[in-house]
Design a protein around this motif. Structure first.
Motif, PDB file in Angstrom:
ATOM      1  N   ALA A  19      37.322 -46.528  44.229  1.00  0.00           N
ATOM      2  CA  ALA A  19      38.064 -46.792  45.460  1.00  0.00           C
ATOM      3  C   ALA A  19      37.064 -47.120  46.557  1.00  0.00           C
ATOM      4  O   ALA A  19      36.082 -46.391  46.748  1.00  0.00           O
ATOM      5  CB  ALA A  19      38.906 -45.588  45.851  1.00  0.00           C
ATOM      6  N   MET A  20      37.303 -48.217  47.264  1.00  0.00           N
ATOM      7  CA  MET A  20      36.386 -48.638  48.313  1.00  0.00           C
ATOM      8  C   MET A  20      37.158 -48.899  49.599  1.00  0.00           C
ATOM      9  O   MET A  20      38.229 -49.518  49.575  1.00  0.00           O
ATOM     10  CB  MET A  20      35.629 -49.894  47.899  1.00  0.00           C
ATOM     11  CG  MET A  20      34.552 -50.313  48.897  1.00  0.00           C
ATOM     12  SD  MET A  20      33.392 -51.531  48.229  1.00  0.00           S
ATOM     13  CE  MET A  20      34.510 -52.888  47.872  1.00  0.00           C
ATOM     14  N   ALA A  21      36.629 -48.410  50.695  1.00  0.00           N
ATOM     15  CA  ALA A  21      37.217 -48.616  52.012  1.00  0.00           C
ATOM     16  C   ALA A  21      36.201 -49.326  52.887  1.00  0.00           C
ATOM     17  O   ALA A  21      35.016 -49.007  52.864  1.00  0.00           O
ATOM     18  CB  ALA A  21      37.619 -47.281  52.639  1.00  0.00           C
ATOM     19  N   ARG A  22      36.697 -50.272  53.672  1.00  0.00           N
ATOM     20  CA  ARG A  22      35.829 -51.037  54.555  1.00  0.00           C
ATOM     21  C   ARG A  22      36.520 -51.220  55.895  1.00  0.00           C
ATOM     22  O   ARG A  22      37.691 -51.614  55.955  1.00  0.00           O
ATOM     23  CB  ARG A  22      35.516 -52.391  53.932  1.00  0.00           C
ATOM     24  CG  ARG A  22      34.782 -53.356  54.867  1.00  0.00           C
ATOM     25  CD  ARG A  22      34.729 -54.741  54.267  1.00  0.00           C
ATOM     26  NE  ARG A  22      34.277 -55.740  55.221  1.00  0.00           N
ATOM     27  CZ  ARG A  22      34.511 -57.043  55.111  1.00  0.00           C
ATOM     28  NH1 ARG A  22      35.214 -57.497  54.097  1.00  0.00           N
ATOM     29  NH2 ARG A  22      34.069 -57.885  56.016  1.00  0.00           N
ATOM     30  N   CYS A  23      35.795 -50.921  56.958  1.00  0.00           N
ATOM     31  CA  CYS A  23      36.304 -51.133  58.306  1.00  0.00           C
ATOM     32  C   CYS A  23      35.520 -52.262  58.940  1.00  0.00           C
ATOM     33  O   CYS A  23      34.290 -52.241  58.956  1.00  0.00           O
ATOM     34  CB  CYS A  23      36.176 -49.860  59.141  1.00  0.00           C
ATOM     35  SG  CYS A  23      36.898 -50.000  60.785  1.00  0.00           S
ATOM     36  N   LEU A  24      36.234 -53.275  59.425  1.00  0.00           N
ATOM     37  CA  LEU A  24      35.584 -54.442  59.995  1.00  0.00           C
ATOM     38  C   LEU A  24      34.815 -54.088  61.255  1.00  0.00           C
ATOM     39  O   LEU A  24      34.992 -53.014  61.839  1.00  0.00           O
ATOM     40  CB  LEU A  24      36.622 -55.527  60.295  1.00  0.00           C
ATOM     41  CG  LEU A  24      37.470 -55.975  59.096  1.00  0.00           C
ATOM     42  CD1 LEU A  24      38.431 -57.071  59.512  1.00  0.00           C
ATOM     43  CD2 LEU A  24      36.589 -56.463  57.967  1.00  0.00           C
ATOM     44  N   LEU A  32      41.317 -51.612  52.011  1.00  0.00           N
ATOM     45  CA  LEU A  32      41.190 -50.713  50.871  1.00  0.00           C
ATOM     46  C   LEU A  32      41.273 -51.518  49.572  1.00  0.00           C
ATOM     47  O   LEU A  32      42.137 -52.385  49.425  1.00  0.00           O
ATOM     48  CB  LEU A  32      42.292 -49.654  50.887  1.00  0.00           C
ATOM     49  CG  LEU A  32      42.261 -48.663  52.064  1.00  0.00           C
ATOM     50  CD1 LEU A  32      43.517 -47.816  52.081  1.00  0.00           C
ATOM     51  CD2 LEU A  32      41.022 -47.773  51.995  1.00  0.00           C
ATOM     52  N   PHE A  33      40.369 -51.207  48.637  1.00  0.00           N
ATOM     53  CA  PHE A  33      40.319 -51.901  47.357  1.00  0.00           C
ATOM     54  C   PHE A  33      40.186 -50.889  46.231  1.00  0.00           C
ATOM     55  O   PHE A  33      39.635 -49.802  46.414  1.00  0.00           O
ATOM     56  CB  PHE A  33      39.133 -52.871  47.302  1.00  0.00           C
ATOM     57  CG  PHE A  33      39.024 -53.776  48.500  1.00  0.00           C
ATOM     58  CD1 PHE A  33      39.879 -54.848  48.641  1.00  0.00           C
ATOM     59  CD2 PHE A  33      38.070 -53.549  49.479  1.00  0.00           C
ATOM     60  CE1 PHE A  33      39.782 -55.682  49.747  1.00  0.00           C
ATOM     61  CE2 PHE A  33      37.966 -54.373  50.581  1.00  0.00           C
ATOM     62  CZ  PHE A  33      38.825 -55.444  50.712  1.00  0.00           C
ATOM     63  N   LEU A  34      40.657 -51.264  45.053  1.00  0.00           N
ATOM     64  CA  LEU A  34      40.469 -50.489  43.833  1.00  0.00           C
ATOM     65  C   LEU A  34      39.811 -51.393  42.801  1.00  0.00           C
ATOM     66  O   LEU A  34      40.335 -52.459  42.472  1.00  0.00           O
ATOM     67  CB  LEU A  34      41.805 -49.960  43.301  1.00  0.00           C
ATOM     68  CG  LEU A  34      42.437 -48.797  44.060  1.00  0.00           C
ATOM     69  CD1 LEU A  34      43.806 -48.461  43.493  1.00  0.00           C
ATOM     70  CD2 LEU A  34      41.539 -47.560  43.998  1.00  0.00           C
ATOM     71  N   LEU A  35      38.652 -50.974  42.316  1.00  0.00           N
ATOM     72  CA  LEU A  35      37.941 -51.708  41.285  1.00  0.00           C
ATOM     73  C   LEU A  35      38.195 -50.997  39.973  1.00  0.00           C
ATOM     74  O   LEU A  35      37.617 -49.945  39.696  1.00  0.00           O
ATOM     75  CB  LEU A  35      36.438 -51.771  41.587  1.00  0.00           C
ATOM     76  CG  LEU A  35      35.996 -52.743  42.679  1.00  0.00           C
ATOM     77  CD1 LEU A  35      36.418 -52.250  44.060  1.00  0.00           C
ATOM     78  CD2 LEU A  35      34.480 -52.926  42.649  1.00  0.00           C
ATOM     79  N   HIS A  36      39.098 -51.551  39.174  1.00  0.00           N
ATOM     80  CA  HIS A  36      39.494 -50.898  37.934  1.00  0.00           C
ATOM     81  C   HIS A  36      38.423 -51.096  36.877  1.00  0.00           C
ATOM     82  O   HIS A  36      37.962 -52.213  36.638  1.00  0.00           O
ATOM     83  CB  HIS A  36      40.833 -51.447  37.452  1.00  0.00           C
ATOM     84  CG  HIS A  36      41.952 -51.198  38.414  1.00  0.00           C
ATOM     85  ND1 HIS A  36      42.525 -49.957  38.580  1.00  0.00           N
ATOM     86  CD2 HIS A  36      42.589 -52.023  39.278  1.00  0.00           C
ATOM     87  CE1 HIS A  36      43.485 -50.032  39.500  1.00  0.00           C
ATOM     88  NE2 HIS A  36      43.535 -51.277  39.934  1.00  0.00           N
ATOM     89  N   ARG A  37      38.034 -50.015  36.244  1.00  0.00           N
ATOM     90  CA  ARG A  37      36.939 -50.047  35.267  1.00  0.00           C
ATOM     91  C   ARG A  37      37.448 -50.494  33.907  1.00  0.00           C
ATOM     92  O   ARG A  37      38.065 -49.724  33.169  1.00  0.00           O
ATOM     93  CB  ARG A  37      36.286 -48.670  35.152  1.00  0.00           C
ATOM     94  CG  ARG A  37      35.011 -48.700  34.320  1.00  0.00           C
ATOM     95  CD  ARG A  37      34.467 -47.297  34.143  1.00  0.00           C
ATOM     96  NE  ARG A  37      33.251 -47.324  33.354  1.00  0.00           N
ATOM     97  CZ  ARG A  37      32.036 -47.146  33.835  1.00  0.00           C
ATOM     98  NH1 ARG A  37      31.883 -46.936  35.119  1.00  0.00           N
ATOM     99  NH2 ARG A  37      30.976 -47.177  33.062  1.00  0.00           N
TER     100      ARG A  37
END
Length: 468
Positions: A19-24, A32-37
């Motif tokens: 799970a990755m969160a990024r604030c501009l 918010l992104f999910l990188l499925h393995r």
């Protein structure tokens, strides 16, 4: 791609996805992104959960982010704002709760896994001006999941419980972390220990703060019992917002950045408790930027290690219990650091408990350092990578997010080296700042630096937003 002013946080979920969160850079929108393995980690495995969720209104911005584990199967995102508010998000972007303890910008968010003897799991919120709030994680769990906690005979109740401290005796503070089992420096014969807080910034560069001998907090800083923490509610009565005994009466379920501070403020609990300075590392010209404590004490010497980054491009290895500097790396301007653990298989006799990862974004250099050896820090391996990447870490896992969007996991690897030089003499250890560091611009004989062994899950591409 990430910009220089972006805030980014990542964590590996129990199912193997990230799970990755990024604030501009504007500080008002959260992605918010999910990188499925799955095999290959190609671009098709990236799920955009929230492309651009507005979490703050005009005049308010996100100032800190941190993923934390609230249960064996659940990770949540804690986001701090410039007006002091805090929001807890799920990986899917839902707001669990929002509240405010101190009306000052949140500078740093840390978590304690409860592994320290006598401590509870907790969130550490560092506010501007040296104000430190410690929130008991078990009380957050009771509010998020609607499960009451056991009311102790000593007076502790349900609801969000916290303590507020003020770090005295120093100027600006940029980062802080707690230190367990601090020996009493004023009495070398005493075997008693107490909890403490290490603070990094200016005047002094590094300081250690412990409760006064007569302070109520000397029993435990994180909290040895529920009664040692402040509770703004004595019972859990869901959905009764008009009743002040309801823990939900003082929390919101909208992003804190979209609300005024008065709408989030928890009931005051009196003035913060002071934590005076117990020790200082004085360097009037140095400004500290980042403080990263090791995951646990040194396996053989029981030393509490931490690494610091400063505005002069130096990375320092310290004992945060005595504030002694063990090693100093130079030439790492805007350095990013993280601790990688565990590094080897547990059954190995010579296993490495943890290693230090240093990334120099202006040089495109990624290094692995073994700092637990008897001979001092030794560089295990290095890789020439892209410039201006972001080094992310969570629960011992370390990731590298490249400007192109590629997302790599960093793994432990020790590069074999010859014990003898070309002249037959023993090779001398690398000195900080020397060409032997094999940076992209100073490789010996033009040889390319080989990267660490890639993970089976490395090489995935994180999503990029149009126009960013």
């Amino acid at each position: 791609a990430a910009g220089p002013a972006d805030l980014i946080a990542a964590t590996q979920l129990p199912d193997g996805s990230v799970a990755m969160a990024r604030c501009l850079g504007t500080g008002q929108h959260l992605s918010l992104f999910l990188l499925h393995r799955v095999s290959g980690w190609n671009t098709g495995t990236v799920e955009t959960v929230e492309a651009k969720k507005q979490v703050a209104s005009s005049g308010i911005e996100v100032t800190a982010m941190k993923w934390f584990q609230i249960s064996d199967r659940e990770h949540l995102l804690c986001v701090g704002f410039s007006h002091g508010g805090v929001s807890i998000f799920t990986p899917r972007g839902a707001v669990c709760l929002s509240f405010l303890i101190e009306k000052k910008p949140v500078l740093r968010i840390r978590t304690d896994d409860g592994s320290t003897e006598g401590s509870q799991q907790g969130l550490l919120l560092l506010h501007e001006g040296g104000v430190l709030a410690i929130v008991e994680l078990d009380s957050l769990r009771s509010v998020v999941y609607g499960s009451p906690v056991v009311v102790s005979e000593e007076g502790g109740g349900a609801g969000v419980r916290f303590r507020v401290y003020e770090l005295r005796g120093r100027a600006e503070i940029q980062d802080a972390c707690w230190v367990d089992k601090v020996q009493q420096l004023e009495d070398v014969f005493s075997m008693d220990t107490k909890m403490g807080v290490a603070a990094l910034g200016t005047r002094p560069f590094l300081s250690l703060h412990t409760p006064a001998a007569d302070a109520a907090s000397s029993r435990s800083l994180i909290g040895t019992a529920a009664s040692a923490l402040t509770s703004y509610a004595k019972s859990f009565l869901p959905f009764r917002r008009g009743n002040n005994s309801d823990p939900l009466a003082f929390v919101q379920f909208r992003p804190a950045g979209a609300l005024r501070a008065s709408e989030l403020q928890l009931p005051p609990q009196g003035p913060p408790e002071e934590l005076p300075v117990a020790a200082k590392f004085i360097d009037p010209t140095r400004t500290g930027d980042r403080l990263e404590p090791a995951p646990h004490r040194h396996p053989t010497t029981s030393t509490a290690l931490a690494v610091t980054c400063d505005a002069f491009g130096r990375v320092g290895l310290f004992c945060i219990e005595t504030l002694r500097c063990f090693h100093l790396w130079k030439g790492y301007r805007d350095a990013q650091v993280a601790w990688l653990y565990p590094c080897d298989y547990p059954e190995r006799v010579d296993r490495i408990e943890f290693c230090l990862v240093i990334y120099a974004p202006l040089r495109g250099l990624l290094e692995l350092w073994d700092v637990t050896g008897a001979g001092g820090p030794q560089r295990a391996d290095a890789a020439a990578v892209d410039l201006n990447c972001s080094l992310l870490s969570s629960c011992g896992q370390v990731y590298l997010l490249r400007p192109s969007g590629r997302f790599d996991r960093v793994r432990w690897h020790r590069k074999p080296c010859s014990p003898l030089t070309a002249g037959g003499a023993a090779a001398a250890p690398s000195q900080p700042g020397s060409d032997a560091f094999a940076s992209p611009r100073s490789c010996a004989d033009g040889e390319a630096v080989q990267p660490p062994e890639p993970d089976a899950g490395s090489g995935s591409s994180a999503p990029k937003e149009d126009g960013e």
